[in-house]
Design an enzyme around this catalytic site. Structure first.
Site, PDB file in Angstrom:
ATOM      1  N   ASN A   1       0.870  -1.178   0.000  1.00 54.69           N
ATOM      2  CA  ASN A   1       0.000   0.000   0.000  1.00 54.69           C
ATOM      3  C   ASN A   1       0.906   1.226   0.000  1.00 54.69           C
ATOM      4  O   ASN A   1       1.486   1.570   1.020  1.00 54.69           O
ATOM      5  CB  ASN A   1      -0.909  -0.023   1.237  1.00 54.69           C
ATOM      6  CG  ASN A   1      -1.814   1.193   1.297  1.00 54.69           C
ATOM      7  OD1 ASN A   1      -1.827   2.016   0.376  1.00 54.69           O
ATOM      8  ND2 ASN A   1      -2.569   1.317   2.374  1.00 54.69           N
ATOM      9  N   TRP A   2       1.021   1.818  -1.189  1.00 56.12           N
ATOM     10  CA  TRP A   2       1.923   2.980  -1.302  1.00 56.12           C
ATOM     11  C   TRP A   2       1.319   4.232  -0.682  1.00 56.12           C
ATOM     12  O   TRP A   2       1.987   5.247  -0.570  1.00 56.12           O
ATOM     13  CB  TRP A   2       2.264   3.229  -2.783  1.00 56.12           C
ATOM     14  CG  TRP A   2       3.168   2.190  -3.396  1.00 56.12           C
ATOM     15  CD1 TRP A   2       3.732   1.106  -2.777  1.00 56.12           C
ATOM     16  CD2 TRP A   2       3.618   2.132  -4.764  1.00 56.12           C
ATOM     17  NE1 TRP A   2       4.499   0.386  -3.653  1.00 56.12           N
ATOM     18  CE2 TRP A   2       4.451   0.999  -4.886  1.00 56.12           C
ATOM     19  CE3 TRP A   2       3.393   2.922  -5.886  1.00 56.12           C
ATOM     20  CZ2 TRP A   2       5.065   0.642  -6.099  1.00 56.12           C
ATOM     21  CZ3 TRP A   2       3.997   2.566  -7.095  1.00 56.12           C
ATOM     22  CH2 TRP A   2       4.828   1.452  -7.194  1.00 56.12           C
ATOM     23  N   LYS A   3       0.035   4.174  -0.320  1.00 54.61           N
ATOM     24  CA  LYS A   3      -0.667   5.326   0.269  1.00 54.61           C
ATOM     25  C   LYS A   3      -0.471   6.561  -0.604  1.00 54.61           C
ATOM     26  O   LYS A   3      -0.399   6.440  -1.828  1.00 54.61           O
ATOM     27  CB  LYS A   3      -0.215   5.529   1.721  1.00 54.61           C
ATOM     28  CG  LYS A   3      -0.375   4.239   2.552  1.00 54.61           C
ATOM     29  CD  LYS A   3      -0.250   4.437   4.034  1.00 54.61           C
ATOM     30  CE  LYS A   3      -0.458   3.106   4.738  1.00 54.61           C
ATOM     31  NZ  LYS A   3      -0.398   3.191   6.190  1.00 54.61           N
TER      32      LYS A   3
ATOM     33  N   GLU B   1      -7.272   4.426   7.622  1.00 56.53           N
ATOM     34  CA  GLU B   1      -7.065   5.861   7.380  1.00 56.53           C
ATOM     35  C   GLU B   1      -8.296   6.466   6.710  1.00 56.53           C
ATOM     36  O   GLU B   1      -8.681   7.602   7.000  1.00 56.53           O
ATOM     37  CB  GLU B   1      -5.787   6.057   6.539  1.00 56.53           C
ATOM     38  CG  GLU B   1      -4.539   5.796   7.382  1.00 56.53           C
ATOM     39  CD  GLU B   1      -3.347   5.247   6.617  1.00 56.53           C
ATOM     40  OE1 GLU B   1      -3.314   5.323   5.378  1.00 56.53           O
ATOM     41  OE2 GLU B   1      -2.431   4.734   7.292  1.00 56.53           O
TER      42      GLU B   1
ATOM     43  N   GLY C   1       2.272   2.216  10.901  1.00 58.27           N
ATOM     44  CA  GLY C   1       3.207   3.335  10.807  1.00 58.27           C
ATOM     45  C   GLY C   1       3.874   3.698  12.123  1.00 58.27           C
ATOM     46  O   GLY C   1       4.501   4.745  12.236  1.00 58.27           O
TER      47      GLY C   1
ATOM     48  N   HIS D   1      -9.764   0.858   4.478  1.00 57.32           N
ATOM     49  CA  HIS D   1      -8.518   1.089   5.210  1.00 57.32           C
ATOM     50  C   HIS D   1      -8.802   2.016   6.402  1.00 57.32           C
ATOM     51  O   HIS D   1      -9.607   2.931   6.309  1.00 57.32           O
ATOM     52  CB  HIS D   1      -7.457   1.711   4.288  1.00 57.32           C
ATOM     53  CG  HIS D   1      -6.098   1.695   4.918  1.00 57.32           C
ATOM     54  ND1 HIS D   1      -5.715   2.626   5.849  1.00 57.32           N
ATOM     55  CD2 HIS D   1      -5.057   0.838   4.782  1.00 57.32           C
ATOM     56  CE1 HIS D   1      -4.477   2.339   6.250  1.00 57.32           C
ATOM     57  NE2 HIS D   1      -4.063   1.262   5.622  1.00 57.32           N
TER      58      HIS D   1
ATOM     59  N   GLU E   1      -5.535  -5.047  10.216  1.00 56.32           N
ATOM     60  CA  GLU E   1      -4.521  -4.035  10.501  1.00 56.32           C
ATOM     61  C   GLU E   1      -4.859  -3.330  11.818  1.00 56.32           C
ATOM     62  O   GLU E   1      -5.692  -2.401  11.827  1.00 56.32           O
ATOM     63  CB  GLU E   1      -4.470  -3.000   9.374  1.00 56.32           C
ATOM     64  CG  GLU E   1      -4.163  -3.587   8.015  1.00 56.32           C
ATOM     65  CD  GLU E   1      -3.605  -2.538   7.058  1.00 56.32           C
ATOM     66  OE1 GLU E   1      -2.480  -2.718   6.598  1.00 56.32           O
ATOM     67  OE2 GLU E   1      -4.295  -1.529   6.808  1.00 56.32           O
TER      68      GLU E   1
ATOM     69  N   SER F   1       3.299  -2.207  10.338  1.00 59.06           N
ATOM     70  CA  SER F   1       4.744  -2.246  10.573  1.00 59.06           C
ATOM     71  C   SER F   1       5.396  -3.571  10.163  1.00 59.06           C
ATOM     72  O   SER F   1       6.369  -4.008  10.778  1.00 59.06           O
ATOM     73  CB  SER F   1       5.074  -1.906  12.040  1.00 59.06           C
ATOM     74  OG  SER F   1       4.628  -0.593  12.347  1.00 59.06           O
TER      75      SER F   1
ATOM     76  N   GLY G   1       2.764  -1.011   4.303  1.00 58.45           N
ATOM     77  CA  GLY G   1       2.863   0.404   3.970  1.00 58.45           C
ATOM     78  C   GLY G   1       4.316   0.820   3.752  1.00 58.45           C
ATOM     79  O   GLY G   1       4.887   0.597   2.678  1.00 58.45           O
ATOM     80  N   GLY G   2       4.898   1.406   4.767  1.00 56.97           N
ATOM     81  CA  GLY G   2       6.238   2.006   4.653  1.00 56.97           C
ATOM     82  C   GLY G   2       7.271   1.125   3.967  1.00 56.97           C
ATOM     83  O   GLY G   2       7.988   1.575   3.063  1.00 56.97           O
TER      84      GLY G   2
HETATM   85  P1  13P Z   1       2.831   0.381   7.729  1.00 60.55           P
HETATM   86  O1  13P Z   1       3.366  -0.898   7.105  1.00 60.55           O
HETATM   87  O2  13P Z   1       3.561   1.605   7.277  1.00 60.55           O
HETATM   88  O3  13P Z   1       2.707   0.254   9.207  1.00 60.55           O
HETATM   89  O4  13P Z   1       1.339   0.568   7.150  1.00 60.55           O
HETATM   90  C1  13P Z   1       0.455  -0.495   7.225  1.00 60.55           C
HETATM   91  C2  13P Z   1      -0.735  -0.155   6.412  1.00 60.55           C
HETATM   92  O5  13P Z   1      -1.533   0.687   6.773  1.00 60.55           O
HETATM   93  C3  13P Z   1      -0.911  -0.871   5.133  1.00 60.55           C
HETATM   94  O6  13P Z   1      -2.186  -0.653   4.615  1.00 60.55           O
END
Ligand code: 13P
Length: 254
Positions: free
Chosen positions: A9-11, A99, A175, A97, A169, A215, A236-237
């Site tokens: 997930n590149w967000k 967010e 994050g 998600h 998640e 994470s 994500g990251g």
């Molecule tokens: P991180 O891997 O940066 O914690 O993010 C997880 C996430 O929200 C993937 O959708």
């Protein structure tokens, strides 16, 4: 065997040039996908087609949208419909998600509509669920996540649930660098599978891939993915670094 999946997930990150560079770097990394494994890249809308073009012809590699509208079409300025995604050949979409639940106030009921419209358009949803820290501290996370599933999913038929993807998640692990322990992940994934089994029976529950997100990185992926009910990750990251994500793909169960 259900699919083992490394989902990125590149967000809301990267320029187009950076996104294309990352996709091209990923192709050059040493990673293997067996027949039961997938890599799915959820990228920002403007990069869907360019990234899909770069990955064209790669078996087991897919591009996903990070969201779609709950509405079919019409006067919804700024929204992107499931039919639009389908028309450009997108096969997966993230739904719910945390967010988007937080910043865009997406309710379980609205997410049910998004699932309907994605499935009507033959786009496979990756349905995200997970509890905030206060719920985890109160030890009511199983009920919380079960309610998310019941309110958004349980109107779907067993046939629609076949090969469905769920991403658990925990919000406190996104994050933050604070990963759920592999025991915490396994416990929740087993809870999710139990809830699915009660509604749909064992065969469907066994067919649903349940990804862990929060994470995940190369250093902890083998341990987390090794749990019986963890079928990969939503990352994500660490998905923004080609070598990291390649290592995460290589950490999927065989
Ligand atoms: P991180 O891997 O940066 O914690 O993010 C997880 C996430 O929200 C993937 O959708």
């Amino acid at each position: 065997m259900r699919k083992q999946i490394a989902a990125a997930n590149w967000k809301m990150n990267l320029s187009l040039a950076e996104a294309e560079q990352l996709a091209n770097e990923l192709l050059k990394t040493d990673h293997q996908l067996s027949a039961d494994q997938l890599a799915i890249f959820a990228v920002p809308f403007p990069y869907l087609l360019p990234v899909k073009t770069i990955f064209a012809g790669k078996t087991g590699v897919y591009v996903a949208a990070q969201n779609c509208s709950a509405k079919k079409n019409g006067a919804y300025t700024g929204e992107v419909s499931a039919a639009m995604l389908k028309s450009i050949g997108i096969e997966y979409v993230l739904v719910g998600h945390s967010e988007r639940r937080e910043y865009n106030h997406e309710s379980n009921a609205e997410l049910a509509e998004k699932l309907n419209i994605a499935l009507e358009n033959n786009i496979k949803p990756i349905f995200c669920c997970g509890e905030p820290l206060a719920i985890r501290d109160a030890a009511t996370q199983n009920d919380y996540v079960s309610t998310q599933l019941k309110e958004s999913l349980f109107h779907l038929s067993a046939a629609q649930m076949n090969n469905f993807i769920i991403a658990y998640e925990p919000i406190w692990a996104i994050g933050t660098g604070r990963t759920a322990s592999s025991e915490q992940a396994q416990e929740m994934h087993a809870n999710i599978r139990r809830v699915l089994e009660e509604q749909y029976g064992a065969a469907v529950a066994d067919s649903v891939s349940i990804l862990y997100g929060g994470s995940v990185k190369a250093a902890n992926a083998v341990e987390i993915f090794g749990q019986a009910d963890v079928d990969g990750g939503l990352v994500g990251g660490a998905s923004l670094v080609a070598t990291e994500f390649a290592a995460i793909i290589n950490s999927l169960k065989q």
